[in-house]
Design an enzyme around this catalytic site. Structure first.
Site, PDB file in Angstrom:
ATOM      1  N   ASP A  58     -23.689  38.544 -17.976  1.00 45.59           N
ATOM      2  CA  ASP A  58     -24.414  37.360 -18.431  1.00 45.59           C
ATOM      3  C   ASP A  58     -23.460  36.178 -18.316  1.00 45.59           C
ATOM      4  OD1 ASP A  58     -25.734  35.344 -19.773  1.00 45.59           O
ATOM      5  OD2 ASP A  58     -26.114  36.501 -21.601  1.00 45.59           O
TER       6      ASP A  58
ATOM      7  N   LYS B 168     -27.601  25.618 -19.236  1.00 46.80           N
ATOM      8  CA  LYS B 168     -26.251  25.265 -19.665  1.00 46.80           C
ATOM      9  C   LYS B 168     -25.493  24.573 -18.531  1.00 46.80           C
ATOM     10  CE  LYS B 168     -27.269  28.022 -23.219  1.00 46.80           C
ATOM     11  NZ  LYS B 168     -27.559  29.439 -23.394  1.00 46.80           N
TER      12      LYS B 168
ATOM     13  N   TRP C 210     -25.377  36.890 -28.156  1.00 49.44           N
ATOM     14  CA  TRP C 210     -26.165  37.201 -26.961  1.00 49.44           C
ATOM     15  C   TRP C 210     -25.916  38.623 -26.489  1.00 49.44           C
ATOM     16  CZ3 TRP C 210     -30.130  34.466 -26.936  1.00 49.44           C
ATOM     17  CH2 TRP C 210     -30.085  33.111 -27.295  1.00 49.44           C
TER      18      TRP C 210
HETATM   19  C1  LIG Z   1     -28.228  30.542 -23.947  1.00 47.52           C
HETATM   20  C2  LIG Z   1     -27.788  31.908 -23.662  1.00 47.52           C
HETATM   21  C3  LIG Z   1     -28.688  32.978 -23.549  1.00 47.52           C
HETATM   22  C4  LIG Z   1     -30.174  32.811 -23.792  1.00 47.52           C
HETATM   23  O1  LIG Z   1     -30.748  32.179 -22.733  1.00 47.52           O
HETATM   24  P1  LIG Z   1     -32.336  31.960 -22.623  1.00 47.52           P
HETATM   25  O2  LIG Z   1     -32.421  31.315 -21.284  1.00 47.52           O
HETATM   26  O3  LIG Z   1     -32.719  31.075 -23.767  1.00 47.52           O
HETATM   27  O4  LIG Z   1     -32.997  33.265 -22.689  1.00 47.52           O
HETATM   28  C5  LIG Z   1     -28.201  34.216 -23.217  1.00 47.52           C
HETATM   29  N1  LIG Z   1     -26.890  34.421 -23.005  1.00 47.52           N
HETATM   30  C6  LIG Z   1     -25.989  33.438 -23.122  1.00 47.52           C
HETATM   31  C7  LIG Z   1     -24.550  33.714 -22.871  1.00 47.52           C
HETATM   32  C8  LIG Z   1     -26.413  32.143 -23.449  1.00 47.52           C
HETATM   33  O5  LIG Z   1     -25.513  31.158 -23.541  1.00 47.52           O
END
Ligand SMILES: *Cc1c(COP(=O)(O)O)cnc(C)c1O
Length: 360
Positions: A171, A195, A101
């Site tokens: 993030d 998540k 990511w």
């Molecule tokens: C799942 C995830 C993403 C992607 O998320 P989307 O909502 O599918 O764009 C980005 N960063 C991390 C750390 C993730 O776990």
């Protein structure tokens, strides 16, 4: 009805109490005579839901007054672009590369900004958190971006990077609300909901007010934080039902004693699983350095794909599902988000111990 223990990395398990509450209100919310899904986002009833979602998140995360909370769409992936659109004053930014990511965020950021990668753990398949050497930071960068918890590789930051006056952008998609974070250290925190917050379709952005209103010329209206901050996430139709479920999730966290209590449970769950893997002769954890281990995602593997497959098959037959690892790591990955009850982890540990005895 037979519910399984779902170890999916996302979308992922939600607490049964949250789902039951949603079920009880599905057809008729309060005295509205309709489902939340059917309600105008401009209605009084919905106004109360979104306001309450924000207030609860502020409370459980202890979000300071000078931050806005936004409920957006487009996932964490859209934030990879929204951040540079909004912060690229001098077109210089620092990123840490700790996994898939982070790399995607870097790739997107490069379209807007001169990116300096201050540290990377790519050399060892992202199995550790790299040391951050301040002398490599850009002192006048627009922002410093990192990924708190690496969903695929199972590592997590334990310390806040010290970027001085440069806004920290994080993030937190796979770790928000899993442990206590000091929001005041950040310029922007963002997280896709699927998540640890609720169903896919909502993205939570927590942004310091002084960072709003500086989008680069030509930024699409929908990608300017100002648009959403000024309208209380109501510039256009927000993901109404997802925000409602997020509200139920925040209520649930509060009812459990808040994030500090949830963190204790998460530590107990993760420790139990890592101990079983470390003690096993068949399995190895992808992340060996204990300090770097994620509380939320635990990748592990045996010496062969065939053994991994067999183990996953046995687990599935016992109601422990979605344990296959991501293709770049292989093996298994158990995701232990807030919604995963400790009973599920105990059952997984039992299977590991049993399998270990039978396969030595
Ligand atoms: C799942 C995830 C993403 C992607 O998320 P989307 O909502 O599918 O764009 C980005 N960063 C991390 C750390 C993730 O776990």
């Amino acid at each position: 009805m037979q519910r399984v223990y779902n170890f999916s990395a996302g979308p992922s398990v939600l607490p049964l109490e949250v789902l039951e509450k949603a079920q009880s209100e599905l057809l008729c919310y309060g005295d509205s005579g309709m489902s939340v899904m059917e309600m105008s986002h401009r209605s009084k009833a919905y106004g109360e839901i979104i306001e309450s979602a924000e207030a609860l998140l502020r409370e459980v995360m202890n979000i300071p007054e000078n931050y806005k909370v936004l409920f957006l769409q487009g996932g964490a992936s859209l934030q990879f672009a929204m951040i540079p659109f909004n912060l690229s004053k001098s077109k210089k930014s620092d990123y840490v590369n700790t996994g898939n990511w982070s790399s995607v965020a870097i790739k997107e950021g490069k379209r807007f900004s001169d990116i300096n990668i201050v540290a990377s753990s790519e050399d060892k398949n992202y199995s550790y958190i790299p040391e951050l050497d301040k002398s490599k930071f850009t002192p006048d960068a627009d922002y410093f971006h990192y990924t708190m918890n690496n969903t695929i590789y199972g590592t997590r930051f334990r310390e806040y990077p010290d970027a001085g006056d440069v806004p920290l952008v994080c993030d937190m998609s796979s770790s928000i609300l899993s442990e206590v974070y000091d929001v005041s250290k950040y310029g922007i925190i963002y997280a896709g909901a699927q998540k640890n917050i609720g169903p896919a379709g909502v993205t939570v952005v927590i942004i310091r007010e002084d960072l709003i209103g500086h989008a680069v010329p030509g930024t699409p209206v929908m990608l300017d934080y100002k648009t959403h901050a000024e309208k209380g996430s109501m510039h256009n139709t927000p993901p109404t039902y997802g925000i409602y479920l997020a509200k139920l999730m925040f209520e649930w966290i509060k009812s459990k004693g808040g994030v500090a209590e949830i963190q204790k449970i998460n530590e107990a769950k993760a420790n139990m699983l890592y101990d079983a893997i470390d003690e096993s002769k068949v399995f190895t954890a992808h992340v060996q350095n204990k300090k770097d281990r994620s509380l939320m995602n635990v990748p592990f593997f045996s010496k062969s794909e065939e053994i991994d497959k067999n183990f996953i098959k046995i687990c599935t037959a016992n109601g422990l599902v979605t344990l296959s690892g991501y293709k770049t790591v292989g093996g298994m990955r158990a995701s232990l988000y807030n919604g995963m009850p400790i009973e599920g982890v105990k059952l997984l540990v039992e299977q590991i111990k049993k399998f270990d005895k039978e396969n030595q």
